[in-house]
Design a protein around this motif. Structure first.
Motif, mmCIF file in Angstrom:
data_model
loop_
_atom_site.group_PDB
_atom_site.id
_atom_site.type_symbol
_atom_site.label_atom_id
_atom_site.label_comp_id
_atom_site.label_asym_id
_atom_site.label_seq_id
_atom_site.Cartn_x
_atom_site.Cartn_y
_atom_site.Cartn_z
ATOM 1 N N GLU A 298 19.957 -15.588 -40.249
ATOM 2 C CA GLU A 298 21.342 -15.082 -40.540
ATOM 3 C C GLU A 298 22.229 -15.855 -39.667
ATOM 4 O OE1 GLU A 298 23.942 -10.980 -40.900
ATOM 5 O OE2 GLU A 298 21.722 -10.655 -40.613
ATOM 6 N N HIS A 299 21.930 -15.853 -38.386
ATOM 7 C CA HIS A 299 22.698 -16.429 -37.378
ATOM 8 C C HIS A 299 22.480 -17.942 -36.855
ATOM 9 C CE1 HIS A 299 24.915 -12.513 -36.990
ATOM 10 N NE2 HIS A 299 23.654 -12.079 -37.078
ATOM 11 N N TRP A 300 21.941 -18.854 -37.877
ATOM 12 C CA TRP A 300 21.426 -20.000 -37.471
ATOM 13 C C TRP A 300 22.573 -20.757 -36.645
ATOM 14 C CZ3 TRP A 300 18.354 -23.203 -35.487
ATOM 15 C CH2 TRP A 300 18.535 -24.412 -35.637
ATOM 16 N N ASP A 301 23.886 -20.705 -37.331
ATOM 17 C CA ASP A 301 24.825 -21.825 -36.574
ATOM 18 C C ASP A 301 25.156 -21.281 -35.321
ATOM 19 O OD1 ASP A 301 25.016 -23.441 -38.901
ATOM 20 O OD2 ASP A 301 26.855 -22.133 -39.758
ATOM 21 N N TRP A 302 25.093 -19.903 -35.098
ATOM 22 C CA TRP A 302 25.281 -19.578 -33.565
ATOM 23 C C TRP A 302 24.125 -19.917 -32.744
ATOM 24 C CZ3 TRP A 302 21.825 -15.389 -31.832
ATOM 25 C CH2 TRP A 302 22.071 -14.837 -30.484
ATOM 26 N N ASP A 303 22.729 -19.706 -33.311
ATOM 27 C CA ASP A 303 21.607 -19.943 -32.183
ATOM 28 C C ASP A 303 21.432 -21.643 -32.123
ATOM 29 O OD1 ASP A 303 19.898 -18.803 -30.613
ATOM 30 O OD2 ASP A 303 18.301 -19.085 -32.138
ATOM 31 N N LYS A 304 21.996 -22.445 -33.057
ATOM 32 C CA LYS A 304 21.774 -23.800 -32.956
ATOM 33 C C LYS A 304 23.017 -24.282 -31.690
ATOM 34 C CE LYS A 304 24.049 -26.081 -36.185
ATOM 35 N NZ LYS A 304 24.588 -26.795 -37.305
ATOM 36 N N ARG A 305 24.223 -23.616 -31.876
ATOM 37 C CA ARG A 305 25.096 -23.784 -31.009
ATOM 38 C C ARG A 305 24.428 -23.533 -29.419
ATOM 39 N NH1 ARG A 305 30.587 -25.534 -29.246
ATOM 40 N NH2 ARG A 305 31.141 -24.103 -27.807
ATOM 41 N N ASN A 306 23.832 -22.370 -29.293
ATOM 42 C CA ASN A 306 23.301 -22.028 -27.892
ATOM 43 C C ASN A 306 22.187 -23.167 -27.334
ATOM 44 O OD1 ASN A 306 24.295 -19.359 -28.018
ATOM 45 N ND2 ASN A 306 22.340 -18.722 -29.227
ATOM 46 N N MET A 307 21.661 -23.678 -28.226
ATOM 47 C CA MET A 307 20.643 -25.047 -27.919
ATOM 48 C C MET A 307 21.538 -26.217 -27.623
ATOM 49 S SD MET A 307 17.947 -25.461 -26.847
ATOM 50 C CE MET A 307 17.010 -27.309 -26.629
ATOM 51 N N GLU A 308 22.799 -26.437 -28.219
ATOM 52 C CA GLU A 308 23.661 -27.713 -28.131
ATOM 53 C C GLU A 308 24.185 -27.481 -26.513
ATOM 54 O OE1 GLU A 308 24.998 -28.261 -32.738
ATOM 55 O OE2 GLU A 308 26.328 -27.207 -31.131
ATOM 56 N N VAL A 309 24.608 -25.852 -26.237
ATOM 57 C CA VAL A 309 24.961 -25.639 -24.863
ATOM 58 C C VAL A 309 24.005 -26.030 -23.854
ATOM 59 C CG1 VAL A 309 26.374 -24.133 -23.613
ATOM 60 C CG2 VAL A 309 26.808 -24.267 -25.863
ATOM 61 N N TYR A 310 22.886 -25.433 -24.219
ATOM 62 C CA TYR A 310 21.815 -25.776 -23.265
ATOM 63 C C TYR A 310 21.537 -27.149 -22.799
ATOM 64 C CZ TYR A 310 16.802 -25.010 -21.531
ATOM 65 O OH TYR A 310 15.787 -25.177 -20.579
ATOM 66 N N ALA A 311 21.523 -27.958 -23.963
ATOM 67 C CA ALA A 311 21.341 -29.337 -23.735
ATOM 68 C C ALA A 311 22.419 -29.823 -22.886
ATOM 69 C CB ALA A 311 21.181 -30.062 -24.814
ATOM 70 N N TYR A 407 19.867 -18.116 -24.640
ATOM 71 C CA TYR A 407 19.362 -19.239 -25.642
ATOM 72 C C TYR A 407 18.147 -18.649 -26.451
ATOM 73 C CZ TYR A 407 15.857 -22.060 -23.447
ATOM 74 O OH TYR A 407 14.503 -22.693 -22.839
ATOM 75 N N GLY A 408 17.397 -17.639 -26.017
ATOM 76 C CA GLY A 408 16.439 -16.941 -26.739
ATOM 77 C C GLY A 408 15.092 -17.359 -26.740
ATOM 78 N N ARG A 409 14.072 -16.568 -27.434
ATOM 79 C CA ARG A 409 12.882 -16.976 -27.506
ATOM 80 C C ARG A 409 12.377 -18.340 -28.469
ATOM 81 N NH1 ARG A 409 8.225 -13.776 -30.174
ATOM 82 N NH2 ARG A 409 10.015 -12.293 -30.849
ATOM 83 N N ALA A 410 12.967 -18.388 -29.280
ATOM 84 C CA ALA A 410 12.671 -19.451 -30.154
ATOM 85 C C ALA A 410 12.838 -20.878 -29.532
ATOM 86 C CB ALA A 410 13.359 -19.509 -31.611
ATOM 87 N N TRP A 411 14.030 -20.955 -28.946
ATOM 88 C CA TRP A 411 14.479 -22.165 -28.242
ATOM 89 C C TRP A 411 13.631 -22.405 -26.683
ATOM 90 C CZ3 TRP A 411 15.764 -25.820 -31.092
ATOM 91 C CH2 TRP A 411 16.857 -25.447 -32.152
ATOM 92 N N ALA A 412 13.327 -21.183 -26.246
ATOM 93 C CA ALA A 412 12.240 -21.125 -25.115
ATOM 94 C C ALA A 412 10.959 -21.697 -25.487
ATOM 95 C CB ALA A 412 12.167 -19.784 -24.512
ATOM 96 N N THR A 413 10.434 -21.449 -26.496
ATOM 97 C CA THR A 413 9.133 -22.062 -27.112
ATOM 98 C C THR A 413 9.309 -23.417 -27.470
ATOM 99 O OG1 THR A 413 8.731 -19.935 -28.328
ATOM 100 C CG2 THR A 413 7.173 -21.850 -28.840
#
Length: 579
Positions: A298-311, A407-413
């Motif tokens: 449901e919040h994919w655009d938000w979580d994608k942004r989290n990884m963009e910031v992480y990078a 950035y959460g568990r999926a990106w941590a994986t």
């Protein structure tokens, strides 16, 4: 060329008068005989998060150091930030230094939340050997983050052997307004710091990653100018890429769209790249799956942004390391400087700031601006300097100073590709770190991989070896000092092996022992032992405990003996009640 061993010309001098409550004999040796040593550590990053370990994140500086240096494929940390720092600084397992958990007193010597007096820091060992000692970045090995007197700073950097310090005493905070920001022994505000002003900010505004790198550069240049007769040791302790996901907009824009393919596609691409690089073998390391419940839909655009910031955070750190490397070049110190890069734990699956309803950003500030001299006291600020409330929750697009999100568990994986588990845990995903060693004068294994297992405790032994330093038996007014636990990695610089009985871990009841290719590991204080052959199953998917009960029993006995001697027991004690 092969490593050249130097002749020791040791002359014992008068005792140094140090700010710390200890004294050790100084040994004078020509600087040219011994290398400078720089430790660079990142925060909350996974094994595959830099380019030369498989990542799509652009890290050309670290990749370049690896191309002209050595990459270790089986190096380990302690699974958590402050225990890793305690272990790194002292060459002991974290409980032996008093920091088996976090910065609170749990009523037992292994869990005091402060460095004890039965250990010495690397700075306390190298300074008497004639080294200047510098620290830029995160400290996080004392519970006295708000000292009421100078005596409460007994475990601050200058009191534990460092000549200069710029950074934070606390373990986490805003990248735009960090709490406990300190120069040497005094708190400072980034908004009123006359020594580091806006015209010096690489990105146009204060950003802690830049500030850490820039002060490391300053220390390198000032050392060359003022102390050229001595070698130096510098510890650069970045907070990237620990939550909150904070980065400068230009850096974030660089990664816009980079993660549109999704968690699984990015992870599979990293896995393939790691195989191509020779870091793992498909026959012995399967790709551990991402749990479906961890993925955002449901919040994919938000979580994608989290990884963009992480990078973007990692990209910025790499450029900062580039400025440090350039400062070594321009001061003619690069060739005789040993640079080691590593991480404090695996990727972080913590959900900080990811719950609840998102708070919309206001068009104008709703709070009074803060004075420039104001010392921001909170790990999570209540507001930005210019008056915007700090926001959390799904849908709040990370990056700016008014956000505070992990950035959460999926990106941590994804970060921990291809391993199992995360920060906190002693499975491979929690404890595996890159180690890059670069030393032009002493290393001729350009771009090679080193498969010898190692641990952060080895870096103290390595530095003592390189510096020709004397590791003390007593210090701090006569306290007996625990012996180093690690082995010098210098033989591996020449492609030789090192011998050890085993490597040990414990954190929050998660525990492990590695002996040769065998690893015994358990999740939680009540978890059952699992047995893996790391040579055949690095991602820990085929438990052999039932098949080899005698090996489980023997390795468990070794771990118990370690736990008894190293102040590990009782497992995961509760915090001490305040009186």
């Amino acid at each position: 060329m092969s490593i050249q061993f130097w002749c020791v010309r040791a002359v014992h001098c008068v005792l140094l008068c140090l700010t710390a409550a200890f004294a050790l004999p100084e040994r004078s040796t020509d600087a040219a005989d011994r290398p400078n040593i720089i430790w660079i550590m990142s925060d909350d990053m996974g094994f595959s998060d830099i380019g030369c370990y498989g990542s799509e994140i652009e890290t050309p500086v670290l990749d370049g150091l690896a191309d002209h240096g050595l990459r270790y494929t089986q190096f380990y940390n302690t699974a958590r930030c402050c225990p890793t720092r305690a272990s790194l600084l002292t060459g002991l397992y974290p409980h032996q230094a008093g920091i088996g958990h976090m910065m609170n007193d749990r009523g037992y010597d292994g869990y005091r939340g402060d460095l004890n007096r039965e250990c010495v820091t690397i700075a306390e060992v190298l300074r008497p050997a004639g080294y200047r000692t510098y620290l830029s970045g995160k400290w996080h090995v004392t519970k006295n983050t708000r000292p009421k007197s100078h005596d409460d700073k007994h475990n601050w950097p200058l009191q534990r052997g460092f000549d200069r310090f710029y950074g934070t005493i606390h373990g986490a905070g805003s990248f735009f307004d960090p709490n406990t920001l300190t120069r040497d022994n005094e708190f400072i505000s980034p908004a009123s710091d006359s020594e580091y002003t806006p015209d010096q900010f690489p990105g146009g505004q204060y950003y802690y990653t830049d500030a850490i790198a820039d002060h490391a550069v300053r220390f390198v240049r000032e050392h060359r100018r003022d102390h050229d007769a001595k070698p130096f040791f510098m510890y650069v302790s970045f907070t990237a890429a620990h939550w909150p996901m904070h980065a400068l907009e230009n850096d974030i824009a660089k990664y816009k769209g980079r993660y549109d393919a999704g968690y699984d596609a990015i992870r599979k691409a990293r896995y393939r790249r790691m195989i191509e690089l020779g870091l793992i073998k498909p026959s012995s390391t399967e790709l551990f799956p991402i749990e479906e419940s961890a993925k955002e839909t449901e919040h994919w655009d938000w979580d994608k942004r989290n990884m963009e910031v992480y990078a973007a955070m990692i990209d910025s750190m790499d450029r900062g390391i580039g400025r440090i490397v350039e400062s070594l070049k321009t001061t003619d110190q690069l060739d005789n400087t040993v640079i080691c890069f590593f991480q404090d734990n695996g990727g972080c699956a913590e959900n900080y700031g990811r719950g609840g309803k998102p708070q919309p950003r206001q068009d104008t500030p709703s709070l009074e601006p803060l004075d420039a001299e104001y010392l921001q006291p909170d790990m999570q600020p209540k507001q930005t300097r210019d008056g915007y409330p700090v926001r959390t929750g799904k849908g709040v697009m990370a990056g700016g100073a008014d956000t505070y999100i992990a950035y959460g568990r999926a990106w941590a994986t994804v970060s921990n590709t291809p391993f199992r588990q995360y920060k906190h845990y002693t499975h491979e995903g929690g404890i595996s770190t890159p180690l890059i060693v670069h030393w032009p004068d002493g290393l001729n294994r350009d771009g090679e991989l080193e498969h010898t297992p190692g641990h952060l405790v080895d870096l103290m032994a390595t530095a003592v070896d390189l510096a020709q330093a004397d590791y003390p038996t007593t210090a701090h007014g006569g306290h007996a000092i625990k012996p180093m636990e690690g082995q010098s990695l210098v033989p591996t610089f020449r492609g030789q092996s090192i011998e050890r009985d085993a490597i040990y871990w414990e954190h929050e009841g998660n525990r492990a022992i590695r002996q040769g290719d065998w690893k015994l590991v358990a999740k939680g204080a009540r978890g059952q032992w699992e047995l893996y052959n790391i040579a055949n199953d690095r991602s820990e998917q085929n438990d052999l405990a039932q098949r080899f009960p005698d090996r489980v029993e023997a390795m468990a006995a070794l771990w118990t003996a370690y736990a008894e001697r190293a102040n590990v027991l009782p497992l995961n004690p509760k915090p001490k009640k305040k009186q």
